[in-house]
Write a protein that holds these residues in place. Structure first.
Motif, PDB file in Angstrom:
ATOM      1  N   CYS A  33     -13.511   4.900   2.639  1.00 37.34           N
ATOM      2  CA  CYS A  33     -12.634   5.270   1.567  1.00 37.34           C
ATOM      3  C   CYS A  33     -11.892   6.503   1.824  1.00 37.34           C
ATOM      4  CB  CYS A  33     -13.950   5.993   0.574  1.00 37.34           C
ATOM      5  SG  CYS A  33     -13.148   6.509  -1.149  1.00 37.34           S
ATOM      6  N   CYS A  56     -13.706   3.690  -2.784  1.00 33.75           N
ATOM      7  CA  CYS A  56     -14.847   2.929  -2.725  1.00 33.75           C
ATOM      8  C   CYS A  56     -15.528   2.873  -4.166  1.00 33.75           C
ATOM      9  CB  CYS A  56     -15.933   3.376  -1.677  1.00 33.75           C
ATOM     10  SG  CYS A  56     -16.417   5.084  -2.332  1.00 33.75           S
ATOM     11  N   GLY A  57     -15.207   4.071  -5.077  1.00 32.70           N
ATOM     12  CA  GLY A  57     -15.685   3.725  -6.322  1.00 32.70           C
ATOM     13  C   GLY A  57     -17.129   4.404  -6.459  1.00 32.70           C
ATOM     14  N   CYS A  61     -19.548   9.455  -3.991  1.00 36.27           N
ATOM     15  CA  CYS A  61     -18.274   9.653  -2.985  1.00 36.27           C
ATOM     16  C   CYS A  61     -17.526  10.934  -3.258  1.00 36.27           C
ATOM     17  CB  CYS A  61     -17.657   8.547  -2.765  1.00 36.27           C
ATOM     18  SG  CYS A  61     -15.935   8.744  -1.981  1.00 36.27           S
ATOM     19  N   CYS A  64     -14.152  10.009  -4.586  1.00 35.85           N
ATOM     20  CA  CYS A  64     -13.940   9.170  -5.897  1.00 35.85           C
ATOM     21  C   CYS A  64     -14.461  10.235  -6.948  1.00 35.85           C
ATOM     22  CB  CYS A  64     -14.805   8.046  -5.503  1.00 35.85           C
ATOM     23  SG  CYS A  64     -14.050   6.698  -4.545  1.00 35.85           S
TER      24      CYS A  64
HETATM   25 ZN   LIG Z   1     -14.858   6.644  -2.309  1.00 29.63          ZN
END
Ligand SMILES: [Zn+2]
Length: 338
Positions: A33, A56-57, A61, A64
């Protein structure tokens, strides 16, 4: 890229902790990511806007969740402005808490919170005055073995009552604190109406719904129409459900957070807020969005190399310049979310 680098470091930490937790595929996505990013910018690089990135969603994370928090903050500010104007509503900021719990109790405690919240908002006197809400679940983790000066100052009454002072063993060490931050929409007339619910009433109702008499506090305040007051409420609701220095405090702490939060709806919209989210997504509230006045002349490409980003800046071609400088919406504001 100075804001991204520490977050990219956390991604590495997360990938270590998540080894036995995420599937191989998810883990690989998280690991990479933010490895590649492009920002539109200018020569001085004082304006930046994400152009492309591989993200990466994943909800755990650090990169994100940070991006999502910024987007949520922009959306919430627009929703509030639109609801205030079009529906003539005012807002109340409500925080619902309960005493801390251990890691083993956390998952059940959050279930209990959800259940109690539903009960509270199903009550006749609450339903009667609340025209919609947006709710955020947040969990904090107490990792201080000893009471720090800051902690003492923030909760002086609490410690004084227990005869505790700065430097003493922290009675809440290694416990978790789930709570809800809620913004309520109410009619303008609510504050002077017979149906007005006092703070003591909210406390009494929350205790009943949680079935817990040891709850001593419910924080409730009117959101003033000033930008400062509104942004304060927005930031509380938009920010992450778990702070990164707590979420990644250790392997076992991460796993407790993970098991308690996975699959849960963290940000919930109801009533007017739900209606207006729909409008927002259908671009019907564009007039409330801030226009981006920046002029983008350059493209910054950043590639992650082991421990830092390698950056390449180049001037946009004439065609790119025209394409990328059509009036942009969704300014990257709320940069104070760190
Ligand atoms: Zn991410």
């Amino acid at each position: 890229m100075e804001k991204y680098t520490p977050k990219k470091d956390l991604v590495r930490k997360l990938s270590e902790y998540a080894k036995g937790v995420f599937t191989h595929k998810t883990l690989e996505r998280v690991k990479s990511c933010g490895d590649f990013m492009q920002h539109l910018t200018n020569l001085e690089m004082n304006a930046k806007k994400v152009h492309r990135s591989n993200s990466c969603g994943n909800r755990f994370c650090p990169l994100c969740t940070w991006n999502k928090a910024k987007k949520d903050a922009i959306m919430l500010a627009v929703l509030m402005q639109a609801i205030r104007e079009q529906e003539e509503q005012e807002f109340i900021f409500l925080t619902l808490t309960a005493p801390n719990v251990t890691g083993a109790e956390l998952k059940n405690e959050i279930d209990q919170f959800n259940h109690a919240f539903k009960k509270l908002f199903d009550r006749r006197n609450v339903k009667q005055v609340v025209n919609g809400y947006v709710r955020k679940l947040e969990v904090t983790y107490n990792q201080e073995r000893f009471i720090t000066r800051d902690m003492y100052k923030r909760a002086k009454d609490y410690y004084d009552k227990r005869n505790l002072k700065e430097g003493d063993h922290n009675p809440n060490y290694d416990t978790y604190h789930p709570h809800f931050h809620v913004i309520l929409a109410v009619n303008k007339s609510y504050f002077t109406s017979r149906d007005y619910l006092k703070q003591e009433k909210w406390l009494e109702m929350w205790r009943e719904c949680m079935n817990d008499d040891s709850i001593t506090q419910v924080d409730i305040r009117k959101v003033r129409s000033s930008e400062k007051s509104e942004n304060g409420a927005v930031l509380e609701v938009a920010k992450y459900s778990a702070k990164s220095n707590e979420l990644y405090a250790s392997q076992s702490v991460f796993e407790i957070f993970y098991r308690a939060l996975k699959g849960r709806q963290l940000l919930t919209f109801n009533g007017l807020f739900k209606e207006y989210v729909k409008k927002y997504k259908q671009d019907e509230l564009d007039q409330y969005k801030k226009q981006d006045e920046n002029e983008y002349t350059h493209l910054l490409t950043s590639v992650w190399k082991t421990s830092k980003y390698e950056n390449l800046l180049r001037r946009l071609s004439v065609g790119e310049f025209e394409e990328y400088n059509k009036k942009f919406k969704d300014l990257e504001e709320f940069d104070d979310l760190n």
